[in-house]
Design a protein around this motif. Structure first.
Motif, PDB file in Angstrom:
ATOM      1  N   MET A  94       0.844  -1.176   0.000  1.00 42.43           N
ATOM      2  CA  MET A  94       0.000   0.000   0.000  1.00 42.43           C
ATOM      3  C   MET A  94       0.891   1.241   0.000  1.00 42.43           C
ATOM      4  N   ALA A  95       0.677   2.143  -0.921  1.00 41.05           N
ATOM      5  CA  ALA A  95       1.479   3.368  -1.034  1.00 41.05           C
ATOM      6  C   ALA A  95       0.980   4.413  -0.035  1.00 41.05           C
ATOM      7  N   ALA A  96       1.940   5.094   0.567  1.00 42.36           N
ATOM      8  CA  ALA A  96       1.598   6.168   1.500  1.00 42.36           C
ATOM      9  C   ALA A  96       1.604   7.498   0.761  1.00 42.36           C
ATOM     10  N   ASN A  97       0.777   8.423   1.207  1.00 42.85           N
ATOM     11  CA  ASN A  97       0.761   9.762   0.643  1.00 42.85           C
ATOM     12  C   ASN A  97       1.819  10.606   1.332  1.00 42.85           C
ATOM     13  N   VAL A  98       2.549  11.380   0.555  1.00 42.04           N
ATOM     14  CA  VAL A  98       3.579  12.250   1.098  1.00 42.04           C
ATOM     15  C   VAL A  98       3.361  13.654   0.532  1.00 42.04           C
ATOM     16  N   ASN A  99       3.293  14.628   1.399  1.00 40.47           N
ATOM     17  CA  ASN A  99       3.149  16.027   0.996  1.00 40.47           C
ATOM     18  C   ASN A  99       4.194  16.807   1.774  1.00 40.47           C
ATOM     19  N   ARG A 100       5.384  16.943   1.219  1.00 39.44           N
ATOM     20  CA  ARG A 100       6.506  17.564   1.917  1.00 39.44           C
ATOM     21  C   ARG A 100       7.232  18.489   0.970  1.00 39.44           C
ATOM     22  N   VAL A 101       7.553  19.698   1.439  1.00 37.71           N
ATOM     23  CA  VAL A 101       8.258  20.692   0.642  1.00 37.71           C
ATOM     24  C   VAL A 101       9.401  21.247   1.476  1.00 37.71           C
ATOM     25  N   VAL A 102      10.597  21.312   0.884  1.00 33.87           N
ATOM     26  CA  VAL A 102      11.747  21.943   1.523  1.00 33.87           C
ATOM     27  C   VAL A 102      12.288  22.970   0.533  1.00 33.87           C
ATOM     28  N   LEU A 103      12.347  24.233   0.951  1.00 33.68           N
ATOM     29  CA  LEU A 103      12.810  25.320   0.097  1.00 33.68           C
ATOM     30  C   LEU A 103      13.836  26.164   0.830  1.00 33.68           C
ATOM     31  N   VAL A 104      14.840  26.638   0.114  1.00 34.79           N
ATOM     32  CA  VAL A 104      15.789  27.605   0.655  1.00 34.79           C
ATOM     33  C   VAL A 104      15.863  28.735  -0.357  1.00 34.79           C
ATOM     34  N   GLY A 105      15.574  29.951   0.094  1.00 38.08           N
ATOM     35  CA  GLY A 105      15.581  31.091  -0.811  1.00 38.08           C
ATOM     36  C   GLY A 105      15.602  32.393  -0.039  1.00 38.08           C
ATOM     37  N   ASN A 106      15.343  33.487  -0.745  1.00 35.38           N
ATOM     38  CA  ASN A 106      15.348  34.823  -0.157  1.00 35.38           C
ATOM     39  C   ASN A 106      13.957  35.434  -0.195  1.00 35.38           C
TER      40      ASN A 106
END
Length: 145
Positions: free
Chosen positions: A1-13
């Motif tokens: 069974m596949a798990a849902n993943v909602n993850r964002v990693v950002l580096v900016g100004n």
């Protein structure tokens, strides 16, 4: 069974100063806008930076800390999730937006040069961030955009 993943990693100004407001119940919510560069080759074969812009929402005490200590041009690291919203304007037009809801915001940079040090502010952090020694904001002359 596949798990849902909602993850964002950002580096900016930050492209503008944070905007703090409160919900009708009094919960603080801060809006940030950041630019994150992608490197790619242009038609001449030269490497160029292409900016990508993201809207960030930071809730609670962490949002208040962002509004107090961050300003346009400051580098930040965001860890959060994507959220899709839709609404109707006063004239009846339907609007949609995808934004990042921050779970953690890390203030990057240091006093004087805008790089090097960092201050980590986890979601729901209480008064600890208010006692921290955060770097001063960069002047507009130091901002490359």
């Amino acid at each position: 069974m596949a798990a849902n993943v909602n993850r964002v990693v950002l580096v900016g100004n930050l492209t503008r100063d944070p905007e703090l407001r409160h919900t009708p119940s009094g919960t603080p919510v801060c809006s940030l806008r950041i630019a994150v560069n992608s490197r790619r080759k242009d038609e001449t074969g030269q490497w160029v930076d292409k900016p990508n812009y993201f809207s960030i929402t930071v809730w609670g005490q962490q949002g208040e800390n962002c509004a107090q200590y961050l300003s346009k041009g400051r580098p930040v690291a965001i860890d959060g999730r994507l959220d899709w919203r839709e609404w109707e304007t006063q004239d009846g037009a339907k609007r949609e937006a995808v934004e990042v809801v921050a779970e953690t915001v890390q203030f990057l940079g240091s006093r004087g040069d805008g790089e090097g040090g960092s201050s980590y502010v986890p979601a729901g952090a209480g008064g600890a961030a208010a006692d921290a020694d955060f770097p001063s904001p960069a002047s507009d002359d130091d901002i490359p955009f």
